[in-house]
Design an enzyme around this catalytic site. Structure first.
Site, PDB file in Angstrom:
ATOM      1  CB  ALA A  42      43.983  39.169  36.239  1.00  0.00           C
ATOM      2  CD  GLU A  43      46.989  36.066  32.617  1.00  0.00           C
ATOM      3  OE1 GLU A  43      48.228  36.152  32.605  1.00  0.00           O
ATOM      4  OE2 GLU A  43      46.399  35.056  33.046  1.00  0.00           O
TER       5      GLU A  43
END
Length: 117
Positions: free
Chosen positions: A18-19
């Site tokens: 996600a990051e």
């Protein structure tokens, strides 16, 4: 890092996905860097000297996740919200997910990667 900090490796993978989408050179407009998108203050807090070094970045991010898990008593939604928006933002909203669209979407995205969202 997962073993040292007693975390599920799948959680770490979901956060990295996600990051940074596994890009060790990722940099956000806000200044977060590396695989786990550490802000400079967070990197310093956890002794990360080189945010671009994947091993150091992951170690710092995982140590931060452990602190958040302990602080929010394992409530994964709050942990993820705090990782994204900051511990202070979660506290400001009474230990609830802040009403920030980005943070709400982030929590759902990571939970989805874990197969629990």
């Amino acid at each position: 890092a997962a073993e040292r900090h007693r975390l599920d490796p799948e959680l770490i993978h979901a956060v990295i996905r996600a990051e940074s989408a596994y890009d060790p050179r990722a940099r956000s407009p806000a200044g977060a860097c590396g695989l786990m998108q550490l802000m400079p203050a967070t990197a310093r807090r956890f002794g990360v000297r080189d945010v671009w070094d994947p091993a150091q970045n992951i170690e710092g991010g995982v140590a931060f996740l452990r602190v958040l898990i302990d602080r929010f008593e394992g409530d994964l939604k709050l942990v993820l919200a705090a990782y994204n928006a900051g511990e202070g933002a979660v506290a400001k909203y009474g230990n609830r997910i802040p009403p920030y669209r980005e943070t709400q979407q982030y929590v759902q995205r990571v939970l989805g990667y874990l197969g629990v969202g």
